[in-house]
Design a protein around this motif. Structure first.
Motif, PDB file in Angstrom:
ATOM      1  N   ALA A  19       0.823  -1.209   0.000  1.00 18.89           N
ATOM      2  CA  ALA A  19       0.000   0.000   0.000  1.00 18.89           C
ATOM      3  C   ALA A  19       0.857   1.257   0.000  1.00 18.89           C
ATOM      4  O   ALA A  19       0.467   2.292  -0.526  1.00 18.89           O
ATOM      5  CB  ALA A  19      -0.917   0.005   1.232  1.00 18.89           C
ATOM      6  N   MET A  20       2.057   1.164   0.588  1.00 12.68           N
ATOM      7  CA  MET A  20       2.923   2.326   0.692  1.00 12.68           C
ATOM      8  C   MET A  20       3.758   2.559  -0.554  1.00 12.68           C
ATOM      9  O   MET A  20       4.318   3.643  -0.737  1.00 12.68           O
ATOM     10  CB  MET A  20       3.872   2.161   1.896  1.00 12.68           C
ATOM     11  N   LEU A  21       3.868   1.582  -1.445  1.00  9.23           N
ATOM     12  CA  LEU A  21       4.766   1.719  -2.601  1.00  9.23           C
ATOM     13  C   LEU A  21       4.521   2.976  -3.419  1.00  9.23           C
ATOM     14  O   LEU A  21       5.468   3.668  -3.783  1.00  9.23           O
ATOM     15  CB  LEU A  21       4.675   0.472  -3.495  1.00  9.23           C
ATOM     16  N   PRO A  22       3.262   3.335  -3.747  1.00  9.13           N
ATOM     17  CA  PRO A  22       3.063   4.553  -4.532  1.00  9.13           C
ATOM     18  C   PRO A  22       3.519   5.801  -3.806  1.00  9.13           C
ATOM     19  O   PRO A  22       3.889   6.792  -4.427  1.00  9.13           O
ATOM     20  CB  PRO A  22       1.540   4.566  -4.762  1.00  9.13           C
ATOM     21  N   VAL A  23       3.495   5.777  -2.467  1.00  8.76           N
ATOM     22  CA  VAL A  23       3.914   6.938  -1.689  1.00  8.76           C
ATOM     23  C   VAL A  23       5.426   6.960  -1.533  1.00  8.76           C
ATOM     24  O   VAL A  23       6.062   7.998  -1.563  1.00  8.76           O
ATOM     25  CB  VAL A  23       3.231   6.929  -0.306  1.00  8.76           C
ATOM     26  N   LEU A  24       6.033   5.766  -1.367  1.00  5.49           N
ATOM     27  CA  LEU A  24       7.479   5.693  -1.207  1.00  5.49           C
ATOM     28  C   LEU A  24       8.202   6.061  -2.486  1.00  5.49           C
ATOM     29  O   LEU A  24       9.333   6.530  -2.460  1.00  5.49           O
ATOM     30  CB  LEU A  24       7.887   4.277  -0.785  1.00  5.49           C
ATOM     31  N   ALA A  25       7.571   5.803  -3.624  1.00  4.52           N
ATOM     32  CA  ALA A  25       8.217   6.113  -4.903  1.00  4.52           C
ATOM     33  C   ALA A  25       8.588   7.588  -4.946  1.00  4.52           C
ATOM     34  O   ALA A  25       7.846   8.448  -4.502  1.00  4.52           O
ATOM     35  CB  ALA A  25       7.274   5.778  -6.050  1.00  4.52           C
ATOM     36  N   GLY A  26       9.769   7.886  -5.485  1.00  5.82           N
ATOM     37  CA  GLY A  26      10.275   9.241  -5.449  1.00  5.82           C
ATOM     38  C   GLY A  26      11.108   9.429  -4.197  1.00  5.82           C
ATOM     39  O   GLY A  26      11.567   8.470  -3.597  1.00  5.82           O
ATOM     40  N   PRO A  27      11.351  10.675  -3.775  1.00 12.68           N
ATOM     41  CA  PRO A  27      12.210  10.923  -2.626  1.00 12.68           C
ATOM     42  C   PRO A  27      11.662  10.282  -1.356  1.00 12.68           C
ATOM     43  O   PRO A  27      10.709  10.774  -0.762  1.00 12.68           O
ATOM     44  CB  PRO A  27      12.223  12.460  -2.522  1.00 12.68           C
ATOM     45  N   ALA A  28      12.265   9.194  -0.923  1.00 16.00           N
ATOM     46  CA  ALA A  28      11.756   8.473   0.240  1.00 16.00           C
ATOM     47  C   ALA A  28      11.918   9.263   1.524  1.00 16.00           C
ATOM     48  O   ALA A  28      11.294   8.942   2.530  1.00 16.00           O
ATOM     49  CB  ALA A  28      12.473   7.125   0.378  1.00 16.00           C
ATOM     50  N   LEU A  29      12.784  10.284   1.523  1.00 13.60           N
ATOM     51  CA  LEU A  29      12.961  11.066   2.731  1.00 13.60           C
ATOM     52  C   LEU A  29      11.892  12.147   2.885  1.00 13.60           C
ATOM     53  O   LEU A  29      11.783  12.779   3.923  1.00 13.60           O
ATOM     54  CB  LEU A  29      14.355  11.707   2.763  1.00 13.60           C
ATOM     55  N   ALA A  30      11.086  12.385   1.869  1.00 16.69           N
ATOM     56  CA  ALA A  30      10.013  13.358   1.973  1.00 16.69           C
ATOM     57  C   ALA A  30       8.845  12.778   2.761  1.00 16.69           C
ATOM     58  O   ALA A  30       8.603  11.581   2.751  1.00 16.69           O
ATOM     59  CB  ALA A  30       9.540  13.788   0.586  1.00 16.69           C
ATOM     60  N   ALA A  31       8.130  13.628   3.468  1.00 16.14           N
ATOM     61  CA  ALA A  31       6.998  13.185   4.276  1.00 16.14           C
ATOM     62  C   ALA A  31       5.723  13.259   3.442  1.00 16.14           C
ATOM     63  O   ALA A  31       4.976  14.222   3.515  1.00 16.14           O
ATOM     64  CB  ALA A  31       6.869  14.046   5.530  1.00 16.14           C
ATOM     65  N   ASN A  32       5.515  12.230   2.608  1.00 16.67           N
ATOM     66  CA  ASN A  32       4.304  12.088   1.811  1.00 16.67           C
ATOM     67  C   ASN A  32       4.265  12.978   0.589  1.00 16.67           C
ATOM     68  O   ASN A  32       3.727  12.599  -0.447  1.00 16.67           O
ATOM     69  CB  ASN A  32       3.054  12.340   2.674  1.00 16.67           C
ATOM     70  N   GLY A  33       4.830  14.162   0.650  1.00 18.27           N
ATOM     71  CA  GLY A  33       4.794  15.073  -0.481  1.00 18.27           C
ATOM     72  C   GLY A  33       6.141  15.185  -1.171  1.00 18.27           C
ATOM     73  O   GLY A  33       6.950  14.269  -1.163  1.00 18.27           O
ATOM     74  N   HIS A  34       6.415  16.338  -1.782  1.00 22.26           N
ATOM     75  CA  HIS A  34       7.666  16.556  -2.487  1.00 22.26           C
ATOM     76  C   HIS A  34       8.755  17.153  -1.594  1.00 22.26           C
ATOM     77  O   HIS A  34       9.916  16.777  -1.705  1.00 22.26           O
ATOM     78  CB  HIS A  34       7.438  17.510  -3.665  1.00 22.26           C
ATOM     79  N   TYR A  35       8.378  18.086  -0.764  1.00 20.17           N
ATOM     80  CA  TYR A  35       9.387  18.832  -0.006  1.00 20.17           C
ATOM     81  C   TYR A  35      10.076  17.933   1.018  1.00 20.17           C
ATOM     82  O   TYR A  35       9.428  17.179   1.740  1.00 20.17           O
ATOM     83  CB  TYR A  35       8.749  20.026   0.697  1.00 20.17           C
ATOM     84  N   VAL A  36      11.395  18.046   1.067  1.00 22.02           N
ATOM     85  CA  VAL A  36      12.198  17.236   1.982  1.00 22.02           C
ATOM     86  C   VAL A  36      12.424  18.003   3.284  1.00 22.02           C
ATOM     87  O   VAL A  36      13.096  19.039   3.285  1.00 22.02           O
ATOM     88  CB  VAL A  36      13.558  16.883   1.340  1.00 22.02           C
ATOM     89  N   PRO A  37      11.886  17.533   4.399  1.00 19.95           N
ATOM     90  CA  PRO A  37      12.097  18.243   5.668  1.00 19.95           C
ATOM     91  C   PRO A  37      13.550  18.154   6.108  1.00 19.95           C
ATOM     92  O   PRO A  37      14.214  17.136   5.915  1.00 19.95           O
ATOM     93  CB  PRO A  37      11.166  17.497   6.637  1.00 19.95           C
TER      94      PRO A  37
END
Length: 301
Positions: A19-37
């Motif tokens: 279930a998390m794969l579509p969310v993990l795809a891309g920058p895995a260090l981002a919290a759900n979105g694009h911006y990296v905290p």
């Protein structure tokens, strides 16, 4: 009985990871979105005066585990890393809008993602140019003992993305990002600073999966002290929350919380600044957990 419980645990964890794969795809260090905290820290809400600036963020995020909605580690060995060189270009003009300095900016990330998740049999590595960010509005106000920023922009879905590739460099959706923050200097010399920078992200639908990630909000903060030598040291951290469930995905809301340290120095003769920071995540829900090491180079043209 123990074997039955172990099988149920693995089955549940597998569903969670899928279930998390579509969310993990891309920058895995981002919290759900694009911006990296964590990429901004001390005086993170400070907008520079009129001019042209380049900031290069060299970030490395080590994933040491995957966490469920209770913040507990998922079984087996689930590790990985994300290394990125994020190129940020800022132009603060001589124009005034609402009595604030007006500027524009663009961000172009170069990234490599490596995932080794035993729980789901994922062993992937991808690299390339990530999703690009453009902002037509950066507003900066400057007071005697404070600074403030208001900005708006969009992350474009320019990076390569596939719904079946968890290490995809792109996210597969666009994100509207709203920024608001401020810095306060309690002493007249401005040697002490207290700053908070917030980002609110609104996502579009992921075409490959028909999933719409939920809105998210994060706050990066920093407390800094500038020494007589010019060296600035301080404590930094971030708190990030997914505010609503993603539409079309059974996974729960993500959350990340981290604490760290930062040091910086600026050479006026070279018009060059250097920041070094380390942050460790102490609480994570529904996502990867790890540590972030960041090196930031700033050049004033």
């Amino acid at each position: 009985m123990t074997q039955v419980l172990a099988k149920k645990s693995r089955k549940h964890a597998g569903r969670w990871t899928a279930a998390m794969l579509p969310v993990l795809a891309g920058p895995a260090l981002a919290a759900n979105g694009h911006y990296v905290p964590g990429v901004e820290g001390i005086k993170g809400a400070l907008v520079p005066p009129p001019g042209v600036y380049y900031r290069g963020y060299l970030a490395h995020y080590d994933i040491d585990s995957l966490r469920n909605d209770q913040g507990n580690k998922l079984p087996q060995n689930n590790t990985g890393s994300v290394s990125a060189l994020v190129n940020r270009f800022i132009w603060m003009t001589n124009k005034k809008v609402l009595n604030a300095d007006y500027g524009v900016e663009a961000i172009i990330p170069l990234q490599q993602t490596t995932l080794d998740f035993d729980i789901s049999g994922i062993d992937r590595r991808e690299r390339g140019v990530g999703d690009i960010f453009v902002s037509p509005m950066v507003l900066g106000w400057h007071g005697q003992q404070w600074d403030a920023v208001l900005a708006a922009g969009m992350w474009l879905d320019t990076g390569d993305y596939s719904g079946t590739e968890p290490a995809s460099i792109g996210k597969g959706f666009r994100t509207t990002m709203l920024t608001l923050g401020g810095t306060y200097y309690p002493d007249a010399a401005k040697s002490w600073s207290f700053s908070a920078l917030s980002r609110y992200e609104i996502k579009s639908k992921q075409d490959d999966t028909n999933i719409t990630p939920g809105d998210s909000w994060l706050v990066e903060w920093g407390v800094g002290k500038q020494l007589d030598s010019g060296l600035e040291l301080g404590l930094i951290g971030y708190n990030a929350w997914q505010l609503e469930n993603s539409k079309g995905a059974p996974a729960g809301k993500m959350a990340k919380h981290a604490l760290g340290v930062e040091g910086s120095y600026f050479w006026p003769s070279l018009m060059l600044g250097l920041n070094v920071a380390y942050l460790g995540e102490y609480e994570v829900q529904n996502g990867p957990s790890g540590d972030l090491l960041r090196l930031t180079l700033t050049h004033v043209f």
